[in-house]
Write a protein that holds these residues in place. Structure first.
Motif, PDB file in Angstrom:
ATOM      1  N   MET A   1       3.888 -84.705  -7.584  1.00 55.36           N
ATOM      2  CA  MET A   1       2.993 -85.388  -8.224  1.00 55.36           C
ATOM      3  C   MET A   1       1.826 -84.220  -8.841  1.00 55.36           C
ATOM      4  N   THR A   2       1.507 -84.691 -10.159  1.00 55.33           N
ATOM      5  CA  THR A   2       0.520 -83.796 -10.704  1.00 55.33           C
ATOM      6  C   THR A   2      -0.694 -84.836 -11.159  1.00 55.33           C
ATOM      7  N   VAL A   3      -1.700 -84.214 -10.967  1.00 55.15           N
ATOM      8  CA  VAL A   3      -3.183 -84.805 -11.077  1.00 55.15           C
ATOM      9  C   VAL A   3      -4.101 -84.086 -11.705  1.00 55.15           C
ATOM     10  N   THR A   4      -4.613 -84.358 -13.008  1.00 50.71           N
ATOM     11  CA  THR A   4      -5.390 -83.817 -13.870  1.00 50.71           C
ATOM     12  C   THR A   4      -6.393 -84.537 -14.423  1.00 50.71           C
ATOM     13  N   GLY A   5      -7.615 -83.854 -14.530  1.00 45.57           N
ATOM     14  CA  GLY A   5      -8.832 -84.755 -15.094  1.00 45.57           C
ATOM     15  C   GLY A   5      -9.856 -83.923 -14.937  1.00 45.57           C
ATOM     16  N   GLN A   6     -11.275 -84.494 -15.827  1.00 46.56           N
ATOM     17  CA  GLN A   6     -12.283 -83.770 -15.457  1.00 46.56           C
ATOM     18  C   GLN A   6     -12.803 -83.528 -13.950  1.00 46.56           C
TER      19      GLN A   6
ATOM     20  N   ILE B   1     -12.112 -86.749  -6.159  1.00 49.31           N
ATOM     21  CA  ILE B   1     -10.667 -86.743  -6.406  1.00 49.31           C
ATOM     22  C   ILE B   1      -9.630 -86.920  -5.498  1.00 49.31           C
ATOM     23  N   ILE B   2      -9.751 -85.635  -4.809  1.00 45.53           N
ATOM     24  CA  ILE B   2      -8.904 -85.216  -3.544  1.00 45.53           C
ATOM     25  C   ILE B   2      -8.814 -86.661  -2.467  1.00 45.53           C
ATOM     26  N   ALA B   3     -10.094 -87.125  -2.113  1.00 43.00           N
ATOM     27  CA  ALA B   3     -10.107 -88.081  -1.302  1.00 43.00           C
ATOM     28  C   ALA B   3      -9.409 -89.480  -2.000  1.00 43.00           C
ATOM     29  N   ALA B   4      -9.691 -89.773  -3.161  1.00 39.04           N
ATOM     30  CA  ALA B   4      -9.252 -91.059  -3.807  1.00 39.04           C
ATOM     31  C   ALA B   4      -7.535 -91.006  -3.863  1.00 39.04           C
ATOM     32  N   VAL B   5      -7.210 -89.707  -4.251  1.00 36.81           N
ATOM     33  CA  VAL B   5      -5.686 -89.590  -4.428  1.00 36.81           C
ATOM     34  C   VAL B   5      -4.939 -89.610  -3.000  1.00 36.81           C
TER      35      VAL B   5
ATOM     36  N   GLU C   1      -6.240 -93.706 -11.247  1.00 38.39           N
ATOM     37  CA  GLU C   1      -6.114 -92.996 -12.703  1.00 38.39           C
ATOM     38  C   GLU C   1      -7.584 -93.460 -13.159  1.00 38.39           C
ATOM     39  N   LYS C   2      -7.703 -94.941 -13.222  1.00 38.29           N
ATOM     40  CA  LYS C   2      -8.765 -95.371 -14.051  1.00 38.29           C
ATOM     41  C   LYS C   2     -10.129 -95.298 -13.647  1.00 38.29           C
ATOM     42  N   GLU C   3     -10.083 -95.465 -12.111  1.00 42.25           N
ATOM     43  CA  GLU C   3     -11.415 -95.478 -11.353  1.00 42.25           C
ATOM     44  C   GLU C   3     -11.909 -94.153 -11.412  1.00 42.25           C
ATOM     45  N   GLN C   4     -11.097 -92.965 -11.442  1.00 47.95           N
ATOM     46  CA  GLN C   4     -11.391 -91.622 -11.274  1.00 47.95           C
ATOM     47  C   GLN C   4     -11.224 -90.870 -12.549  1.00 47.95           C
ATOM     48  N   GLY C   5     -10.828 -91.454 -13.749  1.00 43.39           N
ATOM     49  CA  GLY C   5     -10.600 -90.707 -14.869  1.00 43.39           C
ATOM     50  C   GLY C   5      -9.662 -89.819 -14.938  1.00 43.39           C
TER      51      GLY C   5
END
Length: 89
Positions: free
Chosen positions: A5-10, A15-19, A68-72
């Motif tokens: 899984m890849t996660v990218t964003g500003q 972020i880590i907590a949400a994912v 994705e939506k909540e965290q951008g």
């Protein structure tokens, strides 16, 4: 089944907590993780595992859409076998 899984964003707090919370709710285990911040950009690669008789990659991807939506973020997942095949030289 194992997947990448890849996660990218500003970059921002949470972020880590949400994912990881979303994955835990799906009973997806994080086997390994690498993350870095480049300027204002957050990037994370996770090696995850789950019972494919209960869950498939498409379902995991779909269930990550609210994060994705909540965290951008942009979150993508693919099977480890496909990842390895594509990245073999």
């Amino acid at each position: 089944m194992f997947a990448i899984m890849t996660v990218t964003g500003q970059d921002h707090t949470g972020i880590i907590a949400a994912v990881s919370t979303a994955l835990a709710e799906l009973d997806v285990n994080i086997h390994n993780v690498s993350q870095t911040i480049m300027d204002q950009w957050f990037t994370m690669i996770l090696h995850v595992g789950f019972d494919e008789s209960v869950l498939d990659i498409a379902t995991v991807q779909e269930r990550m859409k609210p994060v994705e939506k909540e965290q951008g973020l942009v979150i993508r997942i693919q099977s480890e076998a496909l990842f390895n095949a594509v990245n073999e030289i």
